[in-house]
Design a protein around this motif. Structure first.
Motif, mmCIF file in Angstrom:
data_model
loop_
_atom_site.group_PDB
_atom_site.id
_atom_site.type_symbol
_atom_site.label_atom_id
_atom_site.label_comp_id
_atom_site.label_asym_id
_atom_site.label_seq_id
_atom_site.Cartn_x
_atom_site.Cartn_y
_atom_site.Cartn_z
ATOM 1 N N ASP A 1 0.832 -1.201 0.000
ATOM 2 C CA ASP A 1 0.000 0.000 0.000
ATOM 3 C C ASP A 1 0.870 1.256 0.000
ATOM 4 O O ASP A 1 1.758 1.408 0.852
ATOM 5 N N GLY A 2 0.635 2.150 -0.965
ATOM 6 C CA GLY A 2 1.376 3.396 -1.051
ATOM 7 C C GLY A 2 2.603 3.353 -1.924
ATOM 8 O O GLY A 2 3.265 4.389 -2.119
ATOM 9 N N ASP A 3 2.964 2.202 -2.486
ATOM 10 C CA ASP A 3 4.128 2.121 -3.371
ATOM 11 C C ASP A 3 3.944 3.023 -4.585
ATOM 12 O O ASP A 3 2.855 3.100 -5.174
ATOM 13 N N LEU A 4 5.031 3.689 -4.968
ATOM 14 C CA LEU A 4 5.055 4.475 -6.209
ATOM 15 C C LEU A 4 5.746 3.606 -7.258
ATOM 16 O O LEU A 4 6.933 3.294 -7.132
ATOM 17 N N LEU A 5 4.999 3.228 -8.273
ATOM 18 C CA LEU A 5 5.488 2.302 -9.292
ATOM 19 C C LEU A 5 5.619 3.002 -10.636
ATOM 20 O O LEU A 5 4.704 3.708 -11.065
ATOM 21 N N THR A 6 6.762 2.812 -11.283
ATOM 22 C CA THR A 6 6.961 3.283 -12.649
ATOM 23 C C THR A 6 7.093 2.075 -13.571
ATOM 24 O O THR A 6 7.893 1.169 -13.305
ATOM 25 N N LEU A 7 6.307 2.069 -14.638
ATOM 26 C CA LEU A 7 6.390 1.050 -15.677
ATOM 27 C C LEU A 7 6.926 1.701 -16.935
ATOM 28 O O LEU A 7 6.365 2.699 -17.413
ATOM 29 N N ASP A 8 7.998 1.174 -17.478
ATOM 30 C CA ASP A 8 8.644 1.719 -18.670
ATOM 31 C C ASP A 8 8.716 0.597 -19.704
ATOM 32 O O ASP A 8 9.279 -0.466 -19.441
ATOM 33 N N LEU A 9 8.134 0.860 -20.877
ATOM 34 C CA LEU A 9 7.983 -0.199 -21.885
ATOM 35 C C LEU A 9 8.386 0.300 -23.264
ATOM 36 O O LEU A 9 7.957 1.372 -23.691
ATOM 37 N N ALA A 10 9.197 -0.488 -23.954
ATOM 38 C CA ALA A 10 9.561 -0.226 -25.350
ATOM 39 C C ALA A 10 9.320 -1.485 -26.163
ATOM 40 O O ALA A 10 9.783 -2.568 -25.791
ATOM 41 N N VAL A 11 8.593 -1.335 -27.272
ATOM 42 C CA VAL A 11 8.196 -2.474 -28.096
ATOM 43 C C VAL A 11 8.383 -2.111 -29.564
ATOM 44 O O VAL A 11 8.122 -0.964 -29.969
ATOM 45 N N ALA A 12 8.811 -3.078 -30.352
ATOM 46 C CA ALA A 12 8.923 -2.899 -31.797
ATOM 47 C C ALA A 12 7.768 -3.617 -32.485
ATOM 48 O O ALA A 12 7.477 -4.778 -32.183
ATOM 49 N N LYS A 13 7.106 -2.921 -33.400
ATOM 50 C CA LYS A 13 6.033 -3.521 -34.198
ATOM 51 C C LYS A 13 6.100 -2.920 -35.597
ATOM 52 O O LYS A 13 6.187 -1.709 -35.760
ATOM 53 N N GLY A 14 6.084 -3.787 -36.597
ATOM 54 C CA GLY A 14 6.159 -3.290 -37.967
ATOM 55 C C GLY A 14 7.451 -2.574 -38.273
ATOM 56 O O GLY A 14 7.487 -1.705 -39.149
ATOM 57 N N GLY A 15 8.516 -2.914 -37.550
ATOM 58 C CA GLY A 15 9.817 -2.306 -37.814
ATOM 59 C C GLY A 15 10.034 -0.964 -37.163
ATOM 60 O O GLY A 15 11.065 -0.319 -37.404
ATOM 61 N N VAL A 16 9.079 -0.503 -36.323
ATOM 62 C CA VAL A 16 9.202 0.785 -35.647
ATOM 63 C C VAL A 16 9.033 0.564 -34.147
ATOM 64 O O VAL A 16 8.181 -0.210 -33.708
ATOM 65 N N VAL A 17 9.830 1.274 -33.360
ATOM 66 C CA VAL A 17 9.797 1.154 -31.904
ATOM 67 C C VAL A 17 9.032 2.326 -31.302
ATOM 68 O O VAL A 17 9.141 3.465 -31.760
ATOM 69 N N ALA A 18 8.258 2.052 -30.253
ATOM 70 C CA ALA A 18 7.649 3.086 -29.418
ATOM 71 C C ALA A 18 8.034 2.830 -27.979
ATOM 72 O O ALA A 18 8.190 1.678 -27.561
ATOM 73 N N ASP A 19 8.169 3.894 -27.196
ATOM 74 C CA ASP A 19 8.703 3.830 -25.835
ATOM 75 C C ASP A 19 7.887 4.774 -24.963
ATOM 76 O O ASP A 19 7.668 5.936 -25.330
ATOM 77 N N SER A 20 7.422 4.293 -23.817
ATOM 78 C CA SER A 20 6.621 5.139 -22.932
ATOM 79 C C SER A 20 6.783 4.673 -21.496
ATOM 80 O O SER A 20 7.087 3.506 -21.239
ATOM 81 N N ALA A 21 6.583 5.597 -20.562
ATOM 82 C CA ALA A 21 6.649 5.265 -19.138
ATOM 83 C C ALA A 21 5.560 6.016 -18.391
ATOM 84 O O ALA A 21 5.241 7.166 -18.723
ATOM 85 N N ILE A 22 5.006 5.350 -17.387
ATOM 86 C CA ILE A 22 4.009 5.967 -16.510
ATOM 87 C C ILE A 22 4.386 5.689 -15.062
ATOM 88 O O ILE A 22 4.905 4.628 -14.735
ATOM 89 N N SER A 23 4.130 6.658 -14.195
ATOM 90 C CA SER A 23 4.286 6.475 -12.759
ATOM 91 C C SER A 23 2.918 6.613 -12.111
ATOM 92 O O SER A 23 2.141 7.496 -12.474
ATOM 93 N N PHE A 24 2.637 5.770 -11.133
ATOM 94 C CA PHE A 24 1.369 5.847 -10.415
ATOM 95 C C PHE A 24 1.540 5.218 -9.038
ATOM 96 O O PHE A 24 2.530 4.522 -8.770
ATOM 97 N N ILE A 25 0.566 5.472 -8.188
ATOM 98 C CA ILE A 25 0.631 5.016 -6.804
ATOM 99 C C ILE A 25 -0.345 3.866 -6.622
ATOM 100 O O ILE A 25 -1.491 3.923 -7.080
ATOM 101 N N VAL A 26 0.112 2.843 -5.955
ATOM 102 C CA VAL A 26 -0.727 1.681 -5.652
ATOM 103 C C VAL A 26 -1.321 1.874 -4.259
ATOM 104 O O VAL A 26 -0.584 1.993 -3.278
ATOM 105 N N GLY A 27 -2.644 1.945 -4.185
ATOM 106 C CA GLY A 27 -3.286 2.109 -2.891
ATOM 107 C C GLY A 27 -3.270 3.546 -2.418
ATOM 108 O O GLY A 27 -3.526 4.482 -3.180
ATOM 109 N N GLU A 28 -2.948 3.764 -1.140
ATOM 110 C CA GLU A 28 -3.007 5.084 -0.507
ATOM 111 C C GLU A 28 -2.028 6.054 -1.156
ATOM 112 O O GLU A 28 -0.847 5.750 -1.325
#
Length: 258
Positions: free
Chosen positions: A93-120
């Motif tokens: 409860d209360g952890d601050l989590l960042t997910l960062d993801l990069a994926v290639a599809k059709g020969g092109v890469v996209a990269d994005s990250a989000i931070s959010f809080i779990v619980g309180e």
């Protein structure tokens, strides 16, 4: 290397961006107190495979890491801010989590990250996430044909600095295209009117990140995860954008649901 996409290639970049945004949205909806970071990694692997796409992380082996990354997503918790390697940890409860993801599809890469809080939600964590999101929006607004990399860096750094955070330029945004990390480097602080001139077809991943009371990073014992030197909390927001004839198109925005 700096790649410039032609107009016929832009739909493939949009498809890659939509996939990354969709995966991150799904993962955020599944994360709750008790979710294990290894489960997040497995969910990501499955969604990438089902989309007929390729992970940019699992075999990633740059000079600053220790061997191949070996996972499908970066999961950075609390004092971890970049390159967080998934491990056997259940979110609390209360952890601050960042997910960062990069994926290639059709020969092109996209990269994005989000931070959010779990619980309180703590006010400090909410403020940090908000600062990175505002800085990202400012950087995107500064990205237009004829502008320079320094204009983006200055816009990002101004928001973060005015919010009271120290800024590290050790890692930042970057060019992106057929591979995940390309030139030009986009620091999170800079001087306007300096650096590479933007042109239509250029893809950039912009990624403001901050630590609550320091600008110094330390590397975890896993050889990958970068943490704040003081153990303070961190936040990170990232989008992939395409420079167009009249501004910037954000490729990694999640679809709006009714």
């Amino acid at each position: 290397m700096i790649e410039i996409l032609n107009p016929a290639e832009l739909p493939r970049a949009r498809a890659a961006g939509a996939l990354v945004a969709g995966i991150l949205r799904t993962l955020k909806s599944r994360c709750e107190v008790g979710t294990n970071l290894r489960d997040i990694d497995r969910w990501t692997q499955t969604m990438i495979a089902e989309a007929g796409a390729q992970s940019c992380y699992v075999d990633y082996e740059p000079s600053f890491g220790r061997g191949p990354f070996g996972h499908y997503i970066c999961t950075s918790v609390n004092d971890a801010v970049l390159h967080g390697r998934p491990y056997d940890y259940a979110l609390t409860d209360g952890d601050l989590l960042t997910l960062d993801l990069a994926v290639a599809k059709g020969g092109v890469v996209a990269d994005s990250a989000i931070s959010f809080i779990v619980g309180e939600k703590s006010p400090e964590s909410v403020a940090m996430i908000s600062a990175t999101e505002r800085a990202l929006s400012a950087g995107i607004a500064a990205a237009r044909p004829g502008a320079r990399i320094g204009d983006i860096s200055h816009a990002i750094g101004t928001v973060l600095g005015e919010a009271g955070y120290r800024i590290s330029t050790e890692f930042g945004g970057h060019g992106i295209g057929s591979t995940m990390h390309q030139d030009p480097h986009v620091p999170n602080m800079g001087r306007p009117g300096r650096g590479y001139r933007l042109r239509p077809g250029l893809l950039l991943a912009l990624e403001p990140w901050i630590m609550a009371d320091t600008a110094e990073l330390v590397t975890d014992t896993d050889g990958w995860t970068l943490r704040s030197a003081t153990g303070c909390r961190t936040a990170h927001s990232e989008h992939t954008i395409a420079i167009t004839s009249d501004g910037a198109e954000v490729l990694t925005l999640p679809e709006q649901r009714p």
